[in-house]
Design an enzyme around this catalytic site. Structure first.
Site, PDB file in Angstrom:
ATOM      1  N   ARG A  55      39.395 -49.777 -17.531  1.00  0.00           N
ATOM      2  CA  ARG A  55      40.286 -48.615 -17.658  1.00  0.00           C
ATOM      3  C   ARG A  55      40.683 -48.351 -19.100  1.00  0.00           C
ATOM      4  NH1 ARG A  55      44.042 -48.932 -12.212  1.00  0.00           N
ATOM      5  NH2 ARG A  55      42.685 -47.555 -11.026  1.00  0.00           N
ATOM      6  N   LYS A  59      40.074 -49.907   6.168  1.00  0.00           N
ATOM      7  CA  LYS A  59      40.856 -49.165   7.155  1.00  0.00           C
ATOM      8  C   LYS A  59      40.334 -47.774   7.440  1.00  0.00           C
ATOM      9  CE  LYS A  59      45.486 -50.989   6.364  1.00  0.00           C
ATOM     10  NZ  LYS A  59      46.744 -50.465   5.790  1.00  0.00           N
ATOM     11  N   GLY A  72      38.473 -48.774  -5.526  1.00  0.00           N
ATOM     12  CA  GLY A  72      38.698 -49.985  -6.303  1.00  0.00           C
ATOM     13  C   GLY A  72      37.726 -51.103  -5.978  1.00  0.00           C
ATOM     14  N   GLY A  90      42.455 -44.161  -5.047  1.00  0.00           N
ATOM     15  CA  GLY A  90      43.199 -43.254  -4.175  1.00  0.00           C
ATOM     16  C   GLY A  90      43.109 -41.802  -4.619  1.00  0.00           C
TER      17      GLY A  90
END
Ligand code: ADP
Ligand code: MG
Length: 395
Positions: free
Chosen positions: A35, A196, A349, A372
């Site tokens: 990053r 999920k 991620g 996200g």
């Protein structure tokens, strides 16, 4: 398209740059600097043009107060090494000491303010913090696409008080994701895995509309298998996800997109490095065993589908790739993407960690730092940190 640092005059200006330096730390040092590297083009560009660069970032999840373990000092040190120039790190986010330090800056200087989330006003997008920070600068640059789904002071609020443009990393992310969704090269293949279903229901919906093939894996696929009445043994299945999976299956029936589930699975009694594994047909997971990866037949089919894709988007590991016995499905997808002549984009991620682990990051057209934010963008959500930036052609 958004205006970028290229579209404004930055010489001699004080420029507040929101970067995403929310990096993993280990023993007080930066453990993964992807990053930080992603922000270098913007920082270098601004310095070369004589801007005074004031950096803003959050790190971790402090509880609205200073947390010594989450100070940005190790990040500033690491950035200074990468830039080959000193980076002055302040222990405060705003206030008289910060004002004095900014006043003392010379063109080309780089200053880093303290973790934005030490101040409880950051996440509330509080006007008083917007004011205090805006007073420090002439221009606001948002280069933190991965934080753009948050409407915080540093990610969005500042744009209400200062001319606001995108940095190069922000621009790169937007171009890659807009390109992916606008006019996909066909066949457009999407691979979705991970933990999920409920996190990704809307993403699944969007791709059922847009893609030609949707290949599912990971724990998410197990919810789909279970929703179809297959036996999944002791697998980790998200119960709240079953309904969503059933709904997606119904929608897939009337969609032009073809949805594929694993036909075989790698199972074990426990997720561990030394676990004994078996390959079983999907639906035949023995009682007490868990499905922890897609099987070799599924992996080969997914790889062959990816090989013929005009465009591929991948989010979510196909198995527990962190453990060697369950990494092969994820590796097969990563390698097939690396070899695919079409446009390849990876986001998320853990998926990005997998691509790095298998050494194929360089072979992808775009590796999104978004997590996200990239998923929300794909869902069609308006990202507050993007919306506030000026459009090209506007003044
Ligand atoms: P991303 O961060 O790329 O969006 P997720 O966070 O959704 O991905 O999911 C990643 C996690 O899912 C990984 O830690 C991986 O171990 C886990 N996972 C994948 N397949 C399974 C499975 N079959 N059973 C349990 N966990 C799984
Ligand atoms: Mg994850």
């Amino acid at each position: 398209m958004k205006r970028t640092v290229r579209d404004i005059d930055v010489a001699d200006k004080r420029v507040l740059v929101r970067v995403d330096f929310n990096v993993p730390l280990k023993d007080g040092r930066v453990a993964d600097d992807s990053r930080i590297r992603a922000a270098l083009p913007t920082i270098r560009y601004l310095r070369e043009r004589g801007a005074r660069v004031i950096l803003l970032s959050h790190l971790g999840r402090p509880k609205d107060a200073p947390d010594p373990a989450l100070r940005l000092d190790p990040v500033a040190l690491h950035l200074a090494q990468l830039l080959g120039t000193p980076v002055r790190k302040l222990d405060e986010l705003c206030g008289p000491s910060v004002e004095a330090a900014v006043a003392a800056m010379k063109p080309g200087d780089v200053l880093m303010l303290e973790n934005t989330r030490f101040d409880p006003r950051e996440k509330k997008n509080d006007p008083s913090l917007i004011e205090e920070l805006a007073c420090l600068a002439d221009v606001y640059v948002n280069d933190a696409f991965s934080a753009a789904h948050r409407a915080h002071v540093s990610t969005a609020g500042l744009a209400t008080r200062l001319p606001a443009v995108a940095g190069f990393q922000m621009e790169k992310e937007l171009l890659a994701l807009e390109g992916l969704l606008a006019e996909p090269q066909r066949p457009f293949v999407v691979v979705l895995g991970g933990a999920k279903v409920t996190d990704k229901v809307k993403v699944i919906d969007r791709f059922l509309d847009l893609a030609d093939r949707l290949l599912l894996g990971g724990a998410m696929a197990l919810a789909f298998l279970k929703a179809q009445g297959f036996e999944v043994g002791a697998s980790k299945v998200e119960e709240e996800g079953l309904e969503a999976a059933a709904a997606a299956l119904a929608r897939a029936d009337s969609s032009r997109c073809e949805l594929s589930l694993p036909t075989d699975l790698v199972v074990a009694e426990e997720p561990s490095e030394g676990a004994e594994t078996q390959v079983v047909p999907a639906g035949a997971v023995p009682a007490g065993w868990m499905a922890l990866d897609i099987g070799p037949q599924t992996a080969a089919f997914y790889a062959a589908t990816i090989a013929q894709a005009g465009e591929v988007f991948w989010n979510g590991p196909l198995g527990v790739f962190e453990l060697a016995p369950f990494a092969e499905g994820t590796r097969a997808v990563a390698e097939a993407m690396a070899a695919c002549p079409g446009v390849t984009v990876v986001g998320g991620g853990d998926s990005v960690a997998a691509v790095n682990k298998f050494g194929v990051a360089e072979k992808m057209d775009h590796v999104s730092m978004g997590g996200g934010a990239s998923l929300e963008f794909i869902e069609g959500a308006v990202l507050p940190g993007v919306e506030v930036l000026a459009e090209k052609g506007s003044e």
